[in-house]
Write a protein that holds these residues in place. Structure first.
Motif, mmCIF file in Angstrom:
data_model
loop_
_atom_site.group_PDB
_atom_site.id
_atom_site.type_symbol
_atom_site.label_atom_id
_atom_site.label_comp_id
_atom_site.label_asym_id
_atom_site.label_seq_id
_atom_site.Cartn_x
_atom_site.Cartn_y
_atom_site.Cartn_z
ATOM 1 N N GLY A 160 0.226 8.918 -7.670
ATOM 2 C CA GLY A 160 -0.748 8.193 -7.076
ATOM 3 C C GLY A 160 -0.289 7.417 -5.764
ATOM 4 N N SER A 161 -1.188 6.871 -5.161
ATOM 5 C CA SER A 161 -0.740 5.887 -3.857
ATOM 6 C C SER A 161 -0.577 4.509 -4.277
ATOM 7 N N TYR A 162 0.736 4.014 -3.702
ATOM 8 C CA TYR A 162 0.788 2.492 -3.918
ATOM 9 C C TYR A 162 0.508 1.726 -2.719
ATOM 10 N N ALA A 198 4.802 2.130 -17.118
ATOM 11 C CA ALA A 198 3.690 1.538 -16.208
ATOM 12 C C ALA A 198 3.329 2.510 -14.959
ATOM 13 N N ARG A 199 2.170 2.163 -14.253
ATOM 14 C CA ARG A 199 1.935 2.896 -13.123
ATOM 15 C C ARG A 199 1.903 1.925 -12.006
ATOM 16 N N HIS A 200 3.090 1.648 -11.341
ATOM 17 C CA HIS A 200 3.100 0.858 -10.539
ATOM 18 C C HIS A 200 4.001 1.039 -9.317
ATOM 19 N N PHE A 201 4.898 0.248 -8.794
ATOM 20 C CA PHE A 201 5.981 0.624 -7.803
ATOM 21 C C PHE A 201 6.808 -0.804 -7.688
ATOM 22 N N SER A 202 7.989 -0.573 -7.115
ATOM 23 C CA SER A 202 8.978 -1.797 -6.995
ATOM 24 C C SER A 202 9.415 -1.982 -5.436
ATOM 25 N N GLY A 203 10.079 -3.065 -5.358
ATOM 26 C CA GLY A 203 10.549 -3.256 -3.972
ATOM 27 C C GLY A 203 10.393 -4.620 -3.526
ATOM 28 N N ARG A 204 11.649 -5.489 -3.021
ATOM 29 C CA ARG A 204 11.437 -6.715 -2.631
ATOM 30 C C ARG A 204 11.790 -6.772 -0.936
ATOM 31 N N ALA A 205 11.750 -5.565 -0.339
ATOM 32 C CA ALA A 205 11.937 -5.418 1.038
ATOM 33 C C ALA A 205 11.313 -4.213 1.647
ATOM 34 N N PHE A 206 11.860 -3.633 2.739
ATOM 35 C CA PHE A 206 11.092 -2.204 2.927
ATOM 36 C C PHE A 206 11.432 -1.066 2.214
ATOM 37 N N TRP A 237 -6.008 0.056 -3.347
ATOM 38 C CA TRP A 237 -4.893 0.335 -4.164
ATOM 39 C C TRP A 237 -5.417 0.709 -5.584
ATOM 40 N N PRO A 238 -6.279 1.532 -5.885
ATOM 41 C CA PRO A 238 -6.571 1.975 -7.031
ATOM 42 C C PRO A 238 -5.838 2.233 -8.268
ATOM 43 N N ASP A 239 -4.587 3.003 -7.738
ATOM 44 C CA ASP A 239 -3.622 3.563 -8.604
ATOM 45 C C ASP A 239 -2.703 2.782 -9.275
ATOM 46 N N ILE A 240 -2.553 1.473 -8.652
ATOM 47 C CA ILE A 240 -1.414 0.498 -9.000
ATOM 48 C C ILE A 240 -1.849 -0.905 -9.870
ATOM 49 N N HIS A 241 -3.050 -1.160 -9.694
ATOM 50 C CA HIS A 241 -3.643 -2.266 -10.311
ATOM 51 C C HIS A 241 -5.031 -2.014 -11.043
ATOM 52 N N MET A 242 -4.956 -2.424 -12.240
ATOM 53 C CA MET A 242 -6.154 -2.090 -13.151
ATOM 54 C C MET A 242 -7.214 -2.983 -12.756
ATOM 55 N N ASP A 243 -8.561 -2.767 -12.835
ATOM 56 C CA ASP A 243 -9.707 -3.578 -12.810
ATOM 57 C C ASP A 243 -9.902 -4.148 -14.322
ATOM 58 N N PRO A 244 -10.758 -5.124 -14.505
ATOM 59 C CA PRO A 244 -11.201 -5.640 -15.586
ATOM 60 C C PRO A 244 -11.570 -4.691 -16.446
ATOM 61 N N GLU A 245 -12.278 -3.747 -16.107
ATOM 62 C CA GLU A 245 -12.967 -2.756 -16.964
ATOM 63 C C GLU A 245 -11.809 -1.561 -17.387
ATOM 64 N N GLU A 246 -10.969 -1.562 -16.695
ATOM 65 C CA GLU A 246 -9.671 -0.444 -16.983
ATOM 66 C C GLU A 246 -9.048 -1.274 -17.966
ATOM 67 N N ASP A 255 15.031 12.530 -5.917
ATOM 68 C CA ASP A 255 14.791 12.236 -4.345
ATOM 69 C C ASP A 255 15.211 10.975 -3.995
ATOM 70 N N GLY A 256 16.175 10.322 -4.731
ATOM 71 C CA GLY A 256 16.672 8.798 -4.229
ATOM 72 C C GLY A 256 15.530 7.733 -4.607
ATOM 73 N N VAL A 257 14.514 7.984 -5.399
ATOM 74 C CA VAL A 257 13.528 6.867 -5.920
ATOM 75 C C VAL A 257 13.171 6.880 -7.349
ATOM 76 N N PHE A 258 12.483 5.893 -7.926
ATOM 77 C CA PHE A 258 11.824 6.123 -9.120
ATOM 78 C C PHE A 258 10.367 6.612 -8.838
ATOM 79 N N HIS A 259 9.955 7.214 -10.028
ATOM 80 C CA HIS A 259 8.605 7.750 -9.791
ATOM 81 C C HIS A 259 7.579 7.546 -10.982
#
Length: 372
Positions: free
Chosen positions: A60-62, A227-235, A290-299, A51-55
C-alpha cells in the motif's frame, strides 16, 4: 557611520547564525542511529526486509499522491476549522480508581502514550512527554493539552514498549529521561535499537524483535506482531521496522496496535494470540490521502472485532493535530460505530485510570470541546 552600520549588521548576522546553530544543535541526534554489526545482520535476515528496506505484509502507499500535495499543504496551513478543542482538555491528575494489583487497568496520557497495569506489572507504551513531535524545538505539531502528570511522577515501570520510530511515538528526550530515572528495558522492533543506543540506552536494556518473535520480561510475554505502516525520522524511510504488540500475563492479554492501516493481519493475530481483554486502537490522523497506513474509527472497530477484543480504548487522537479532520470527529465516529456493533468502549480523560473489570459508563466529556 557606514562602517559602524556594516559592523552592526555583521554582528547581528553572526548572532542570528549562532542562535540558529544553537537551536539546531540536537537535530543530528534526534534523527537517531543506523543499524550496524550484529544488529544490521539481524535486519538483513528479516523476512520483512528486502531491496534495502522493510516492507508491509500487505502492500500500500504511505504517501499522498504527488498531485494532491499542493492542496494538502494549503489545507494543513489555512483550513484549520475544528481541528483544535474549543477549550482546555480536562485532565485527571489523581485518578480515583486504584491500580489493579492482579487484574488489568490502564491510564491514557494522551495521543498514544499509555500505561498498562497488568497483573501487578507496569508497561508503558510509546511514551512522549515533549511539547512538540518534531526534530526541531521550534516547529512541528505541538500539544493541544498538557501531560496529566510529569514524567518524574511515574511509578517504577517494568517495560517500555515502542511501536515505531516516528516522532509522535519515539521521543528522544523522553527516552533519555526514562533511561536515567527507570531501570526498565525497552522493547522495540528491529533496527530501533540503534536510535536508543545513540541516545544512551545501555545495550542490555534493549530488546529488539522481528514480527512474531517474543521475549519474556517481568513475567510477561511480549510478542512483536505486524502492522501496516512505515518508518523513518528523516528522508530515508523504512530502514527500521514498525509493529504492533501483544502483552500476555497468566490470565490477561493486551493488544496495542501502534500506527497501522487496516489489513487482514488482525484476524491472524487474534487467532494466534487472542482473545484480548483490552485493545488499544488508533482512531485519529486518518485521511483519504493515506488510507493504507492509518485506520479510521470504523476500521478500528473492525480490527478490534477481528482480534477478539473485549474492551476497546482509543488512542492516537486529541493531543496533536496530524490530519485535516475535526478534533473530536474520531471519537464521535468511534462511539457510533461501536454502538452499532455492540463493542464496549472506554474513553477516559487524559490521566484517568480505567479498571477493565469494571469500566465506567461512557462519559462524552469531549462534546463540550467539539473544536474551533
Amino acid at each position: 557611520m557606514a562602517d559602524r552600520g556594516s559592523a552592526g549588521r555583521l554582528v547581528a548576522g553572526g548572532l542570528a547564525l549562532a542562535a540558529a546553530g544553537w537551536a539546531l544543535r540536537n537535530v543530528p541526534a534526534e534523527l537517531g542511529g543506523k543499524a550496524a554489526g550484529e544488529r544490521l545482520e539481524r535486519v538483513l535476515r528479516s523476512p520483512q526486509f528486502r531491496d534495502g528496506v522493510f516492507h508491509n505484509s500487505v502492500s500500500g502507499s504511505y504517501a499522498p499522491p504527488v498531485g494532491s500535495l499542493p492542496k494538502l499543504i494549503r489545507d494543513m496551513i489555512f483550513n484549520r476549522d475544528g481541528r483544535k478543542p474549543a477549550g482546555p482538555v480536562p485532565l485527571v491528575t489523581a485518578p480515583a480508581v486504584p491500580p489493579s494489583e492482579t487484574g488489568l487497568s490502564v491510564i491514557w496520557y494522551g495521543h498514544a502514550t499509555t500505561l498498562v497495569e497488568i497483573e501487578g506489572r507496569r508497561v508503558l507504551f510509546d511514551p512522549v512527554w515533549s511539547d512538540r513531535v518534531s526534530p526541531l524545538p521550534f516547529a512541528g505539531p505541538r500539544r493541544l493539552h498538557p501531560l496529566p502528570a510529569p514524567l518524574t511522577d511515574l511509578p517504577a515501570i517494568d517495560a517500555v514498549v515502542i511501536s515505531h520510530d516516528h516522532y509522535d511515538h519515539l521521543d528522544r528526550a523522553t527516552v533519555r529521561a526514562l533511561t536515567a530515572a527507570q531501570s526498565a528495558p525497552f522493547l522495540v522492533p528491529l533496527g530501533i535499537g540503534a536510535h536508543l543506543e545513540r541516545w544512551g540506552v545501555p545495550a542490555e536494556r534493549i530488546v529488539e524483535l522481528d514480527w512474531e518473535e517474543e521475549a519474556t520480561v517481568a513475567g510477561l510475554r511480549f510478542v512483536a506482531t505486524a502492522a501496516r505502516h512505515f518508518s523513518g525520522r528523516a528522508f530515508k524511510r523504512n530502514d527500521t521496522l514498525w509493529g504492533s504488540w501483544v502483552v500476555a500475563g497468566a490470565s490477561k492479554r493486551v493488544f496495542y496496535a501502534g500506527d497501522s492501516g487496516y489489513f487482514d493481519g488482525y484476524a491472524r493475530i487474534g487467532a494466534d494470540h487472542g482473545p484480548f481483554d483490552l485493545t488499544l486502537m488508533p482512531i485519529g490522523a486518518y485521511s483519504p490521502s493515506w488510507p493504507d497506513i492509518h485506520m479510521d474509527p470504523e476500521e478500528a472497530v473492525t480490527a478490534h472485532l477481528d482480534l477478539g477484543g473485549k474492551l476497546l480504548l482509543p488512542v492516537h487522537w486529541a493531543t496533536f493535530t496530524l490530519a485535516l479532520h475535526p478534533w473530536a470527529e474520531p471519537v464521535d465516529r468511534l462511539r457510533h460505530e461501536a454502538k452499532a456493533h455492540d463493542v464496549r468502549l472506554a474513553i477516559p480523560r487524559p490521566g484517568d485510570r480505567i479498571d477493565t473489570a469494571d469500566p465506567p459508563l461512557l462519559d462524552p466529556w469531549w462534546e463540550l470541546l467539539e473544536g474551533i
